[in-house]
Design a protein around this motif. Structure first.
Motif, PDB file in Angstrom:
ATOM      1  N   PRO A   1       0.530  -1.074   0.387  1.00  0.00           N
ATOM      2  CA  PRO A   1      -0.116   0.149  -0.576  1.00  0.00           C
ATOM      3  C   PRO A   1       1.197   1.113   0.080  1.00  0.00           C
ATOM      4  CG  PRO A   1      -1.110  -1.551   1.799  1.00  0.00           C
ATOM      5  CD  PRO A   1      -0.038  -2.329   1.279  1.00  0.00           C
ATOM      6  N   LEU A   2       1.957   1.423   0.648  1.00  0.00           N
ATOM      7  CA  LEU A   2       3.030   2.679   0.897  1.00  0.00           C
ATOM      8  C   LEU A   2       3.700   2.692  -0.739  1.00  0.00           C
ATOM      9  CD1 LEU A   2       4.417   4.765   2.313  1.00  0.00           C
ATOM     10  CD2 LEU A   2       5.830   2.734   2.714  1.00  0.00           C
ATOM     11  N   VAL A   3       4.070   1.718  -0.992  1.00  0.00           N
ATOM     12  CA  VAL A   3       4.536   1.757  -2.562  1.00  0.00           C
ATOM     13  C   VAL A   3       4.019   1.993  -3.429  1.00  0.00           C
ATOM     14  CG1 VAL A   3       5.992   0.509  -4.137  1.00  0.00           C
ATOM     15  CG2 VAL A   3       6.378   0.239  -1.877  1.00  0.00           C
ATOM     16  N   VAL A   4       2.326   1.432  -3.503  1.00  0.00           N
ATOM     17  CA  VAL A   4       1.467   1.671  -4.321  1.00  0.00           C
ATOM     18  C   VAL A   4       0.792   3.396  -3.960  1.00  0.00           C
ATOM     19  CG1 VAL A   4      -1.195   1.656  -5.064  1.00  0.00           C
ATOM     20  CG2 VAL A   4       0.281  -0.027  -4.967  1.00  0.00           C
ATOM     21  N   SER A   5       0.913   3.592  -3.104  1.00  0.00           N
ATOM     22  CA  SER A   5       0.286   5.500  -2.764  1.00  0.00           C
ATOM     23  C   SER A   5       1.359   6.108  -3.378  1.00  0.00           C
ATOM     24  CB  SER A   5      -0.199   5.300  -1.631  1.00  0.00           C
ATOM     25  OG  SER A   5       0.934   5.135  -0.453  1.00  0.00           O
ATOM     26  N   VAL A   6       2.037   6.364  -2.817  1.00  0.00           N
ATOM     27  CA  VAL A   6       3.667   6.850  -3.294  1.00  0.00           C
ATOM     28  C   VAL A   6       3.277   6.932  -4.983  1.00  0.00           C
ATOM     29  CG1 VAL A   6       6.213   7.421  -2.780  1.00  0.00           C
ATOM     30  CG2 VAL A   6       4.981   6.971  -1.159  1.00  0.00           C
ATOM     31  N   LEU A   7       3.754   5.834  -5.417  1.00  0.00           N
ATOM     32  CA  LEU A   7       3.726   5.316  -6.848  1.00  0.00           C
ATOM     33  C   LEU A   7       2.796   6.255  -7.325  1.00  0.00           C
ATOM     34  CD1 LEU A   7       5.255   1.932  -8.112  1.00  0.00           C
ATOM     35  CD2 LEU A   7       6.654   4.473  -8.065  1.00  0.00           C
ATOM     36  N   VAL A   8       1.390   6.513  -7.573  1.00  0.00           N
ATOM     37  CA  VAL A   8       0.526   6.639  -7.906  1.00  0.00           C
ATOM     38  C   VAL A   8       0.656   8.106  -7.863  1.00  0.00           C
ATOM     39  CG1 VAL A   8      -2.224   6.858  -7.392  1.00  0.00           C
ATOM     40  CG2 VAL A   8      -1.265   5.267  -7.532  1.00  0.00           C
ATOM     41  N   ALA A   9       0.666   8.655  -6.267  1.00  0.00           N
ATOM     42  CA  ALA A   9       1.059  10.077  -6.022  1.00  0.00           C
ATOM     43  C   ALA A   9       1.836  10.829  -6.818  1.00  0.00           C
ATOM     44  CB  ALA A   9       1.076  10.061  -4.845  1.00  0.00           C
ATOM     45  N   LEU A  10       3.144  10.294  -7.304  1.00  0.00           N
ATOM     46  CA  LEU A  10       4.206  11.152  -8.282  1.00  0.00           C
ATOM     47  C   LEU A  10       3.721  10.479  -9.694  1.00  0.00           C
ATOM     48  CD1 LEU A  10       7.178   9.259  -7.015  1.00  0.00           C
ATOM     49  CD2 LEU A  10       6.443  12.113  -6.361  1.00  0.00           C
ATOM     50  N   LEU A  11       3.482   9.660 -10.198  1.00  0.00           N
ATOM     51  CA  LEU A  11       2.335   9.314 -11.598  1.00  0.00           C
ATOM     52  C   LEU A  11       1.621  10.490 -11.548  1.00  0.00           C
ATOM     53  CD1 LEU A  11       2.831   5.789 -11.931  1.00  0.00           C
ATOM     54  CD2 LEU A  11       4.598   6.770 -12.865  1.00  0.00           C
ATOM     55  N   VAL A  12       0.686  10.318 -10.917  1.00  0.00           N
ATOM     56  CA  VAL A  12      -0.467  11.854 -10.678  1.00  0.00           C
ATOM     57  C   VAL A  12       0.748  13.270 -10.819  1.00  0.00           C
ATOM     58  CG1 VAL A  12      -2.599  12.695  -9.920  1.00  0.00           C
ATOM     59  CG2 VAL A  12      -2.126   9.753 -10.377  1.00  0.00           C
ATOM     60  N   ALA A  13       1.224  13.382  -9.768  1.00  0.00           N
ATOM     61  CA  ALA A  13       1.466  14.629  -9.579  1.00  0.00           C
ATOM     62  C   ALA A  13       2.403  15.248 -10.493  1.00  0.00           C
ATOM     63  CB  ALA A  13       2.315  14.905  -7.963  1.00  0.00           C
TER      64      ALA A  13
END
Length: 819
Positions: free
Chosen positions: A353-365
């Motif tokens: 969950p941590l990796v997914v949330s960080v990656l999603v946030a980065l890829l979106v941001a």
């Protein structure tokens, strides 16, 4: 060139300190806090959803694997070859073997056909085997032991310690099988179970040439090892892999639940992406004059990027810490309704969950913030004295959008359901945006009051902006509606699959002489039952005089269908069962056969075809008059072929009935077994209870996940509305400064956003219906149903959100500019 020039000429340490202080002030007192809130919401929602998805999927997989007693099962009609077992051991898998066969068992007073399972001491590898003897509870079968299904004690008139004969072996009854992990879902092939140890198999002498025997090898290990084993073993006729996703009802439930979990996560990410992009665009538009001023004072692009980078770094760090903390709390709260059905201890969530949330946030941001910021940095210095809505800028920034696109391609791969969803959403959003703008233009031509006229004029001022705003609001409402409707359709399907009043006992081999009395006894005991069905075992041999066996030998793909390799259960009736639906043709009274739609499609059977069958060397034929949809998972008597009585009524048949036994009616089962010893009773209560337990667990989990998706969607819609109103603040204050009354401006705002809310709500309901219909039909393969209440609920929800947001902001919006 005072402050900026001085800053750029200071020492690097002083420069960094000044930038840090300024960035911190800009973060809290500027316009970056909405971006921080949006990013925090993204991380929190994705973390909570990913954590819950990981837990729920692990639980579902564990439950599904417990139903097959292993992580993977190899089933074969012949002994499992040694090379297969050697490959499994080389891969580090744990292996256990089982041999099962049907035979007669004899006591001093009775005999009974049973299903014997010869297992090793380590069986089961998954799930729980519970055996009860006078000395206590046991969980494994040891050499010399014999364990019986509970109803065999009445049928065979034995007690623990008595001796039973199975083939040439005489074994002492050890006790009762209270619970076994693997259960058969086919009432026509289930017999009372008997467990013996593999060491005692040879002494029975029950397996002879021509015996119907099934061999199974059970494997547990890492998923990568299991996959490698499947790839290395080439299946032969009569062999099959069994996994948690291939076991009838539970496999279908687990697979559809997995699809829903993944789809919900994708939709939440889409909603978060749209919000962050709009939030960043708003921030960039509010800082244009600040950047232009700094440029006029001599600030370079490099210095501006340093200024922005520090702000964004602090923003992302704060959002990450706050988002993970809120997400962890949210995931805990989401588990509260599931406390009674979740296992203890819970499976861990790891770092996923941590990796997914960080990656999603980065890829979106990165693209969401990068594209508007690139445009912001290119703002000309002249914007300080002359407001400019657009200026020449490089289009290279749009290449940043390739990052999430590439990640999406890598993640989704060949997942047809996801691509169907995304392409459908894109197409529908474009259509709805165009339709929305056209509707607003049409409304402008009507006669309205001053406030509504002014509101429509404001909306029509910029078609592109209106289309974008409508698309954003509609997409958020539509996505949360899709999440909820899919959840409702899945749960409705599962409730039909195994309703609370589903039959849990089948009675087979009822003779024609016993049939009436047997049904009367059930009725006297007030037992809920089905109609009685005559059953004959037979094979289909020809379609329009074409020999199916000959076609099969020629290697025709269709003729390798499993239904052609075994005898089928055939029946006849005066009418179609009420739980079957005719989808083609119509039932006829004579010389007809109704065919189940699945086998009709696989074998190429069409209306008007003549089918030939063979029952005990007696051939007969019938014309296909109708095609039926059959729900095989509802535990009711179902058949591939149903004939009119004139075709088969003269053939010798036994009868079948299914019925439901409640917890306080155990005596009825015992009485039926004593009064009708030749009737085979298939007690599926344990299986039905376990399936219903799994479905309850999955249903509650999906409801919680859907609730999370809807809540995140509502938060994002509210964020969009707040940003939109914030963008209007200067314009509204100008109206007030020029003398417009509070009442007139307030009515205009209410009219503008009321119209937008109604339009977005109606279009979201329409779009959600279209998307859900496509997903249900081609993604989840369920019947399409419509949801008329959503056409009322979604617009009302949209209006309610507008009311909440406007009421919270209206006073600050209506304040005039003070000189």
């Amino acid at each position: 060139m005072t402050e900026v020039t001085d800053i750029q000429s200071d020492s690097p340490t002083a420069n960094r300190s000044m930038l840090l202080k300024w960035s911190w002030r800009e973060l809290w007192h500027g316009q970056l806090w909405p971006v921080a809130v949006a990013l925090t919401l993204i991380i929190a929602c994705v973390f909570a959803l990913a954590a819950l998805v990981v837990r729920v999927e692990k639980i579902m997989v564990d439950q599904g694997r417990s139903m097959i007693a292993a992580d993977l099962v190899f089933r074969s009609a012949n002994p499992v070859e040694q090379p297969t077992l050697d490959k499994a051991e080389q891969l580090g898998l744990v292996v256990s073997q089982q041999i099962r066969f049907g035979t007669m068992t004899f006591s001093d007073e009775a005999m009974q056909l049973v299903s014997v399972k010869s297992v090793e001491s380590d069986f089961p590898l998954r799930g729980e085997l519970e055996l009860k003897s006078p000395s206590g509870i046991h969980h494994q079968v040891q050499p010399g032991e014999l364990w019986l299904a509970e109803r065999l004690f009445d049928l065979l008139k034995v007690e623990p310690g008595d001796v039973l004969a199975i083939g040439d072996a005489e074994l002492k009854v050890s006790g009762t099988i209270v619970q076994e992990p693997e259960l058969s879902f086919n009432p026509f092939s289930q017999m009372p179970a008997v467990l013996i140890h593999a060491d005692d198999l040879d002494s029975t002498g029950a397996i002879q040439p021509g015996s119907r025997v099934q061999y199974r090898a059970y494997f547990t290990g890492a998923d990568s090892q299991l996959k490698a084993l499947q790839e290395q073993v080439e299946l032969e006729p009569g062999q099959r892999w069994l996994s948690e996703t291939s076991q009838g009802r539970t496999g279908d439930v687990i697979e559809k639940a997995r699809q829903y979990l993944s789809l919900t996560l994708i939709l939440v990410i889409l909603m978060a992406t749209a919000t962050l992009v709009l939030t960043c665009m708003h921030y960039a538009s509010t800082r244009t004059e600040v950047v232009a001023m700094m440029k006029s004072l001599g600030a370079s692009k490099k210095w501006l990027w340093q200024w922005l980078a520090r702000q964004l770094g602090m923003l992302f760090g704060l959002a990450l810490v706050a988002g993970v903390a809120i997400g962890a709390l949210l995931e805990y709260l989401l588990r509260v309704p599931l406390v009674d059905v979740l296992p203890d201890p819970l499976p861990g969530i790891g770092f996923t969950p941590l990796v997914v949330s960080v990656l999603v946030a980065l890829l979106v941001a990165i693209p969401g913030m990068g594209i508007p910021l690139l445009k912001l940095v290119d703002a000309p210095a002249i914007s300080v004295i002359q407001r400019m809505d657009s200026w020449q800028t490089s289009n290279k920034g749009y290449l940043l959008a390739l990052l999430p696109l590439a990640a999406g391609l890598l993640w989704l791969g060949s997942n047809g359901l996801m691509w169907l969803t995304l392409l459908g959403l894109a197409a529908i959003l474009v259509i709805l945006a165009v339709v929305g703008v056209a509707i607003v233009r049409g409304l402008k031509r009507g006669r309205w009051g001053a406030a509504i006229t002014l509101a429509l004029s404001r909306i029509n001022r910029s078609p592109m902006a209106t289309g974008a705003q409508l698309a954003a609001l509609t997409s958020s409402l539509m996505l949360l509606t899709v999440i909820w409707l899919l959840r409702s359709d899945l749960l409705a399907d599962w409730q039909q699959t195994l309703p609370a009043d589903a039959p849990n006992v089948f009675a087979l081999n009822i003779s024609p002489e016993q049939q009436r009395a047997y049904l009367d006894m059930l009725d006297q005991q007030q037992v809920m039952r089905s109609e009685g069905y005559p059953v004959i075992r037979g094979r289909i041999t020809h379609i329009n005089e074409e020999d199916l066996l000959e076609r099969s030998q020629q290697g025709d793909r269709q003729e390798r269908d499993e239904s052609l390799r075994r005898e089928l259960n055939l029946t006849w009736r005066d009418s179609i069962p009420v739980h079957n639906e005719v989808v083609a043709g119509e039932w006829q009274a004579t010389n007809g056969v109704s065919v189940e739609s699945g086998i009709a499609e696989r074998l190429g059977i069409a209306l008007g075809d003549t089918l030939a069958f063979n029952v005990n060397s007696q051939p007969f034929s019938a014309e296909v008059t109708s095609i039926r949809e059959v729900e095989w998972r509802n535990m009711r008597p179902n058949f591939y072929f149903i004939f009119t009585p004139d075709v088969m009524a003269k053939l010798p048949a036994t009868w079948l009935v299914s019925f439901r036994i409640e917890a306080d009616q155990q005596a009825v089962i015992n009485q039926l077994g004593r009064d009708y010893p030749t009737v085979t009773l298939l007690d599926l209560r344990t299986m039905a209870t376990r399936i219903q337990g799994i479905m309850q667990q999955v249903s509650l989990s999906l409801s919680v996940l859907a609730g999370l998706g809807v809540v995140s969607g509502l938060l994002l819609v509210m964020t969009l509305l707040r940003l939109s109103l914030a963008q209007r603040r200067d314009e509204i204050r100008l109206y007030r400064t020029l003398g417009a009354s509070r009442k007139r401006v307030s009515a205009t705002v209410w009219g503008e956003y009321g119209i937008m809310a109604l339009l977005a709500g109606v279009m979201a309901a329409a779009g959600a219906e279209a998307v859900v219909a496509a997903l249900v039909k081609w993604g989840f393969e369920l019947p399409v149903s419509w949801h008329p209440t959503m056409w009322l609920v979604v617009p009302l929800l949209s209006l309610l959100l507008v009311v909440l947001i406007i009421r919270s902001m209206i006073n600050s919006l209506l304040q005039p500019v003070r000189g």
